[in-house]
Design a protein around this motif. Structure first.
Motif, short mmCIF file in Angstrom:
data_model
loop_
_atom_site.label_atom_id
_atom_site.label_comp_id
_atom_site.label_asym_id
_atom_site.label_seq_id
_atom_site.Cartn_x
_atom_site.Cartn_y
_atom_site.Cartn_z
N GLU A 82 16.44 4.99 -20.68
CA GLU A 82 17.45 4.08 -20.14
C GLU A 82 17.45 2.73 -20.83
N LEU A 137 22.71 4.89 -11.40
CA LEU A 137 21.96 3.68 -11.74
C LEU A 137 22.68 2.41 -11.30
N SER A 161 22.19 8.50 -15.31
CA SER A 161 21.33 9.25 -16.23
C SER A 161 20.89 10.51 -15.51
N GLN A 179 26.24 2.81 -14.64
CA GLN A 179 25.61 3.84 -15.46
C GLN A 179 25.04 5.00 -14.66
N HIS A 193 23.08 10.04 -20.64
CA HIS A 193 23.25 8.63 -20.27
C HIS A 193 24.72 8.29 -20.39
N HIS A 238 12.03 -0.52 -12.62
CA HIS A 238 11.80 0.44 -13.69
C HIS A 238 10.39 0.25 -14.28
N PHE A 297 20.95 -1.37 -14.73
CA PHE A 297 20.61 -1.46 -16.16
C PHE A 297 21.69 -2.22 -16.92
#
Length: 444
Positions: free
Chosen positions: A77, A196, A222, A220, A126, A47, A200
């Motif tokens: 995020e 994701l 997004s 997760q 999210h 990221h 995260f």
RNA sequence: CGGGGAGUGGCUCAGCCUGGUAGAGCACCUGGUUCGGGACCAGGGGGUCGGAGGUUCAAAUCCUCUCUCCCCGACCA
């Protein structure tokens, strides 16, 4: 970035369409901070690598040098992960389904009006889930939502697909996208939805206790669309006479231009114009000191779907002249029929605008079976000259292939979810087998 | 960051080479005539020529420095 009233009104209509669908699928709107501690970005290795070059950083605040700088969010995020960790303790807390409408900053070296701006408005969804299957389902659901709004509201046909590993969102397992074709044949990424994984969750220690009593990291997702869509809308439908708005996104659907004539019947014309306009929900352009011709051009350039002409001859005969923006066709009709016919006509225009865009997409999508063929198809294509194509070719999802395609100033836009072509084949770069053709194009 | 181009009324630009009263079109204001695809006539308002310094009797114009914007490439929703 400045968005003036007409453009912003289109954005508001788009927002409404998306927001309604987000809420219908269980999401709630929230708001998170604009400034993110720089260290948050560093918690997820890919990221920070992906976003560092385009960060705007706040180092000074309250007249003092900050011990730890803040970055202006390029996406949220990290800060949302930080809060998810505080809020999520149990499987009973999941899923968490939030959306944020916000502005973000990405310090682009080369900007382009609406399509690539340093600051832009967007929504970012999210979500956190207790297992991967459910997260993937969410990712796909929101991708479908994007495709639905693009096609049914914006009248922009899209290709749904998966990004290559090189092109995916920094920190994601997989990035899904919708790709639209502009009138010059360039591709525009119109929306993205990311799986994701637990990346995260691990970076921000978002853990929950599952039904078996064990600790696990959340899965997760997004997903986002931005004011870039306004640019996409303009570049999909507009013509030499100006903007063409699909009726569903037209802040003003119909404008009536009164024509006064020489016999001093102005008052009667205006009175009747306002009465008819009220019945059909049209706006009357009764500005003084502008001739009808000037008004026609004015509204045409702004993409208003329907312009109604109403003059002495119509007053006498009980008729009215309707002009549609998409085809430019004029048709007289009885005043009494207008209220009934207008909604159907707007519906027809919406469909017609979509069909034209779909036709363009189809006829400018071609197959290629070698890298040389791809090159010759895209060689002379530029944003200004046009001629762009969606080139379908067998290419492996391998960074080497992305690099090779980049030499042609094109990118592998996505691997379509639905194979509409001929199934498996050999990669045009590596020769290895792949299961379907991918989409290669020059892109904004 | 590399390569090009441009900064002069609100907008688009001319004037600069060859220094000498700041211009045009559009827009705007007032009055009148018009009105079925960008109206016309008359009158009017508005610019320290991106900024700083220099040369000169005199600078939008010549010289130096600087800032900004646009276009083309490398990075990207």
């Amino acid at each position: 970035m400045v968005i003036k009233a007409n453009g912003y009104a289109v954005w508001e209509l788009l927002q409404r369409e998306f927001d309604r669908r987000f809420k219908a699928t269980g999401h709630q709107n929230m708001y998170f901070p604009l400034l993110i501690p720089q260290s948050f970005l560093h918690r997820e290795a890919e990221h920070v690598e992906g976003f560092s070059p385009e960060l705007a950083v706040v180092t000074l605040a309250g007249g003092k040098q900050l011990d730890e700088p803040y970055v202006i969010r390029p996406t949220s995020e990290t800060i949302i992960g930080h809060f998810f960790a505080k809020w999520i303790k149990s499987w009973r807390d999941l899923p968490v389904l939030v959306n944020q409408w916000a502005n973000i900053i990405r310090w682009e070296l080369r900007t382009r009006m609406f399509l690539r701006t340093t600051e832009f408005l967007w929504q970012e969804g999210h979500t956190a889930h207790s297992n991967h299957d459910e997260a993937v389902e969410e990712v796909r659901r929101m991708l479908d939502t994007y495709a639905e709004v693009a096609e049914e509201v914006m009248a922009v046909p899209v290709v749904k697909g998966v990004k290559t590993q090189s092109e995916k969102f920094a920190g994601a397992l997989e990035s899904y996208c919708i790709e639209a074709m502009m009138q010059n044949g360039f591709a525009l990424q119109a929306g993205t939805s990311h799986d994701l994984g637990q990346n995260f969750g691990k970076a921000f220690d978002v853990r929950f206790q599952n039904k078996e009593g064990q600790l696990d990291f959340v899965w997760q997702t997004s997903w986002g669309v931005s004011t870039r869509l306004i640019g996409g809308l303009i570049m999909s439908h507009s013509d030499d006479r100006g903007l063409v708005l699909p009726p569903k996104l037209a802040p003003t659907k119909a404008v009536m231009v009164p024509i006064y004539g020489r016999d001093g019947g102005k008052d009667r014309i205006l009175e009747a114009a306002h009465r008819i306009a009220r019945e059909v929900g049209a706006k009357v352009d009764d500005r003084e000191g502008q001739t009808p011709g000037a008004k026609f051009f004015h509204w045409e350039r702004r993409g208003v779907p329907v312009v109604l002409e109403f003059g002495p001859r119509d007053l006498a005969s009980g008729s009215i002249v309707l002009k549609r923006r998409d085809t430019g066709g004029k048709q007289p009709m009885a005043q009494a029929e207008l209220a009934e016919k207008l909604p159907a006509l707007l519906g027809e225009m919406q469909k017609n605008i979509f069909d034209a865009a779909k036709q363009r997409l189809t006829s400018n999508t071609v197959l290629a079976n070698s890298i040389g063929e791809v090159e010759s198809i895209l060689k002379d294509v530029t944003a200004e000259k046009g001629g762009g194509k969606f080139v379908m070719a067998h290419v492996k999802d391998d960074p080497r292939c992305d690099l090779r395609v980049k030499e042609l100033k094109a990118t592998i836009r996505c691997i379509p979810l639905v194979d509409e072509y001929d199934g498996p084949g050999k990669c045009i770069v590596t020769g290895e087998p792949v299961d379907r053709r991918a989409l290669i194009a020059k892109a904004y």
